[in-house]
Write a protein that holds these residues in place. Structure first.
Motif, PDB file in Angstrom:
ATOM      1  N   PHE A 105       0.814  -1.222   0.000  1.00  0.00           N
ATOM      2  CA  PHE A 105       0.000   0.000   0.000  1.00  0.00           C
ATOM      3  C   PHE A 105       0.846   1.271   0.000  1.00  0.00           C
ATOM      4  CE2 PHE A 105      -3.490  -2.897   0.797  1.00  0.00           C
ATOM      5  CZ  PHE A 105      -4.479  -2.321   0.020  1.00  0.00           C
ATOM      6  N   LYS A 106       2.095   1.150   0.458  1.00  0.00           N
ATOM      7  CA  LYS A 106       3.012   2.297   0.342  1.00  0.00           C
ATOM      8  C   LYS A 106       3.283   2.550  -1.142  1.00  0.00           C
ATOM      9  CE  LYS A 106       7.411   4.196   1.858  1.00  0.00           C
ATOM     10  NZ  LYS A 106       8.594   4.044   2.705  1.00  0.00           N
ATOM     11  N   ALA A 107       3.537   1.467  -1.876  1.00  0.00           N
ATOM     12  CA  ALA A 107       3.778   1.575  -3.321  1.00  0.00           C
ATOM     13  C   ALA A 107       2.509   2.050  -4.041  1.00  0.00           C
ATOM     14  CB  ALA A 107       4.213   0.219  -3.878  1.00  0.00           C
ATOM     15  N   ALA A 108       1.355   1.519  -3.624  1.00  0.00           N
ATOM     16  CA  ALA A 108       0.075   1.881  -4.260  1.00  0.00           C
ATOM     17  C   ALA A 108      -0.263   3.351  -4.046  1.00  0.00           C
ATOM     18  CB  ALA A 108      -1.039   0.998  -3.714  1.00  0.00           C
ATOM     19  N   ALA A 109       0.028   3.865  -2.837  1.00  0.00           N
ATOM     20  CA  ALA A 109      -0.283   5.270  -2.516  1.00  0.00           C
ATOM     21  C   ALA A 109       0.560   6.249  -3.334  1.00  0.00           C
ATOM     22  CB  ALA A 109      -0.084   5.522  -1.026  1.00  0.00           C
ATOM     23  N   ALA A 110       1.723   5.748  -3.837  1.00  0.00           N
ATOM     24  CA  ALA A 110       2.596   6.604  -4.665  1.00  0.00           C
ATOM     25  C   ALA A 110       2.395   6.338  -6.160  1.00  0.00           C
ATOM     26  CB  ALA A 110       4.048   6.347  -4.289  1.00  0.00           C
ATOM     27  N   SER A 111       1.493   5.414  -6.503  1.00  0.00           N
ATOM     28  CA  SER A 111       1.325   5.013  -7.911  1.00  0.00           C
ATOM     29  C   SER A 111       0.618   6.076  -8.750  1.00  0.00           C
ATOM     30  CB  SER A 111       0.510   3.712  -7.989  1.00  0.00           C
ATOM     31  OG  SER A 111      -0.841   3.968  -7.630  1.00  0.00           O
ATOM     32  N   PRO A 112       0.940   6.140 -10.054  1.00  0.00           N
ATOM     33  CA  PRO A 112       0.279   7.119 -10.940  1.00  0.00           C
ATOM     34  C   PRO A 112      -1.242   6.932 -10.981  1.00  0.00           C
ATOM     35  CG  PRO A 112       2.121   6.044 -12.065  1.00  0.00           C
ATOM     36  CD  PRO A 112       1.946   5.340 -10.768  1.00  0.00           C
ATOM     37  N   GLU A 113      -1.729   5.664 -10.904  1.00  0.00           N
ATOM     38  CA  GLU A 113      -3.186   5.418 -10.966  1.00  0.00           C
ATOM     39  C   GLU A 113      -3.891   6.059  -9.771  1.00  0.00           C
ATOM     40  OE1 GLU A 113      -1.571   1.135 -11.454  1.00  0.00           O
ATOM     41  OE2 GLU A 113      -0.633   3.082 -11.055  1.00  0.00           O
ATOM     42  N   PHE A 114      -3.287   5.875  -8.573  1.00  0.00           N
ATOM     43  CA  PHE A 114      -3.912   6.416  -7.366  1.00  0.00           C
ATOM     44  C   PHE A 114      -3.842   7.941  -7.345  1.00  0.00           C
ATOM     45  CE2 PHE A 114      -3.697   7.544  -2.755  1.00  0.00           C
ATOM     46  CZ  PHE A 114      -5.034   7.280  -2.467  1.00  0.00           C
ATOM     47  N   ILE A 115      -2.689   8.491  -7.700  1.00  0.00           N
ATOM     48  CA  ILE A 115      -2.520   9.954  -7.733  1.00  0.00           C
ATOM     49  C   ILE A 115      -3.525  10.565  -8.721  1.00  0.00           C
ATOM     50  CG2 ILE A 115      -0.921  11.866  -8.216  1.00  0.00           C
ATOM     51  CD1 ILE A 115      -0.122  10.227  -5.681  1.00  0.00           C
TER      52      ILE A 115
ATOM     53  N   MET B 132      -2.230  11.950   1.480  1.00  0.00           N
ATOM     54  CA  MET B 132      -1.776  12.189   2.866  1.00  0.00           C
ATOM     55  C   MET B 132      -1.227  10.884   3.435  1.00  0.00           C
ATOM     56  SD  MET B 132      -4.940  14.551   4.269  1.00  0.00           S
ATOM     57  CE  MET B 132      -4.242  15.009   5.833  1.00  0.00           C
ATOM     58  N   TYR B 133      -0.261  10.289   2.730  1.00  0.00           N
ATOM     59  CA  TYR B 133       0.238   8.962   3.115  1.00  0.00           C
ATOM     60  C   TYR B 133       0.951   8.972   4.467  1.00  0.00           C
ATOM     61  CZ  TYR B 133       3.064   4.801   3.397  1.00  0.00           C
ATOM     62  OH  TYR B 133       3.656   3.652   3.863  1.00  0.00           O
ATOM     63  N   LEU B 134       0.639   7.963   5.282  1.00  0.00           N
ATOM     64  CA  LEU B 134       1.399   7.652   6.500  1.00  0.00           C
ATOM     65  C   LEU B 134       1.513   6.133   6.585  1.00  0.00           C
ATOM     66  CD1 LEU B 134      -0.097   9.772   9.472  1.00  0.00           C
ATOM     67  CD2 LEU B 134       2.123  10.092   8.391  1.00  0.00           C
ATOM     68  N   ASP B 135       2.670   5.625   6.999  1.00  0.00           N
ATOM     69  CA  ASP B 135       2.828   4.179   7.186  1.00  0.00           C
ATOM     70  C   ASP B 135       2.056   3.749   8.448  1.00  0.00           C
ATOM     71  OD1 ASP B 135       3.703   1.579   6.843  1.00  0.00           O
ATOM     72  OD2 ASP B 135       5.687   1.937   7.716  1.00  0.00           O
ATOM     73  N   GLY B 136       1.770   2.443   8.545  1.00  0.00           N
ATOM     74  CA  GLY B 136       0.945   1.890   9.619  1.00  0.00           C
ATOM     75  C   GLY B 136       1.186   2.430  11.022  1.00  0.00           C
ATOM     76  N   PRO B 137       2.425   2.370  11.555  1.00  0.00           N
ATOM     77  CA  PRO B 137       2.664   2.834  12.931  1.00  0.00           C
ATOM     78  C   PRO B 137       2.337   4.323  13.135  1.00  0.00           C
ATOM     79  CG  PRO B 137       4.485   1.471  12.178  1.00  0.00           C
ATOM     80  CD  PRO B 137       3.630   1.732  10.976  1.00  0.00           C
TER      81      PRO B 137
END
Length: 326
Positions: free
Chosen positions: A271-281, A292-297
């Protein structure tokens, strides 16, 4: 070998074998498609971004993510279904940040700080108040004046009682000293249809109104973020118009509590990769939703901070009484 010693050795071997099996299962994860529960109706803004995100996450995971829409109870119906699923990594879903409020209001039997595994915070939402373009209100100031002249007469639709749009609108009404008539829906999409059809006076929603504002069917009176939005730079925020209210309600991805650490790591990486993907953006851009990506912790810490803030908001808006009235 002594009988007790033999039992101990066999027991230890059994435990080691189980642990090794669990490890190999986790490293082979995912071996089949993953169900992703979206707690909102198909076609809404959350659904659009979540589908793009799932499509992008499928690549690093090497499996399809099947989106299942389970709408109702202001997003809590789907969240409850996800939280009570088997924690094997094959049922995950969107966490609406409003769970921090609903848990304290007692409308959902979930403790977000104890019953969920946090994978990623993904994107915020652009909220706003929209009216039809043939309505008599050109500005938010005129809408407020009309509401003051007829307390409780003006109707607005939201995605459900106690959700971000309902609470944000009530916060605004409190700041403006007006009383509005709230009409709750099972999501933003049906509320938008009723605004377009003339059944309600205004809509408080994330950017489902955007294409209709662009086409000239609707008029946007205010957005609710810290800053003006990229797509509607001419529309002032609530704060700019004298009302100290900011709502961005970021979406996130989670799973039931008790997820295997290796499975959780695999999902966080995907999901880190997905949140930075061109499709999602691109999907975020389409509905003016800020990434507004944040990793799990870090996402978990953010949820805990929002939980504390909501405690104060519930008291200030007398939300328990509002909910009881329905």
């Amino acid at each position: 070998m002594h009988a007790n010693r033999r039992q101990f050795v066999l027991g230890s071997l059994g435990t080691a074998l189980l642990a090794a099996t669990a490890r190999s299962r986790a490293s082979a994860y995912p071996e089949r498609p993953i169900t992703f529960i979206c707690p909102w109706p198909a076609g809404g803004t959350a659904d659009i971004t979540m589908r793009a995100l799932c499509l992008a996450a499928a690549k690093p995971l090497g499996q399809t993510l099947v989106v299942e829409n389970k709408a109702g109870a202001s997003g809590m119906l789907g969240l409850k279904a996800m939280a009570t699923a088997k924690p094997d990594g094959y049922t995950i879903g969107q966490i609406p940040i409003s769970v921090t409020r609903f848990a304290q209001l007692g409308t959902v039997q979930i403790d977000p700080l104890k019953d969920l595994s946090f994978i990623a915070r993904t994107s915020g939402q652009t909220f706003g108040v929209a009216v039809r373009s043939d309505s008599p209100w050109q500005t938010l100031k005129e809408f407020v004046a009309a509401a003051k002249a007829a307390p409780g007469r003006l109707t607005y639709g939201s995605a459900g009682i106690g959700g971000a749009t309902h609470v944000g609108m009530e916060e605004f009404a409190l700041a403006a000293g007006i009383q509005l008539n709230h009409v709750p829906y099972k999501g933003g999409a049906p509320a938008l249809q009723d605004l377009l059809g003339g059944q309600i006076d205004a809509l408080a929603d994330s950017s489902s109104w955007a294409p209709h504002v662009k086409s000239g069917k609707l008029r946007l009176l205010a957005t609710w973020g810290e800053q003006r939005t990229h797509d509607f730079p001419e529309v002032p925020t609530l704060r700019e118009q004298g009302f100290d209210v900011v709502v961005d309600a970021p979406n996130g991805i989670g799973a039931p509590k008790g997820l295997d650490a290796a499975v959780a790591r695999r999902l966080r990486e995907a999901f880190k990769a997905a949140a930075a993907s061109p499709e999602f953006i691109a999907a975020c851009d389409r509905i003016d939703a800020p990434p507004m990506y944040l990793d799990g912790p870090e996402y978990e810490k953010y949820v805990a901070a929002v939980y504390r803030k909501e405690t104060q908001l519930i008291e200030r808006l007398k939300l328990k009484e509002l909910m009881a009235k329905g």
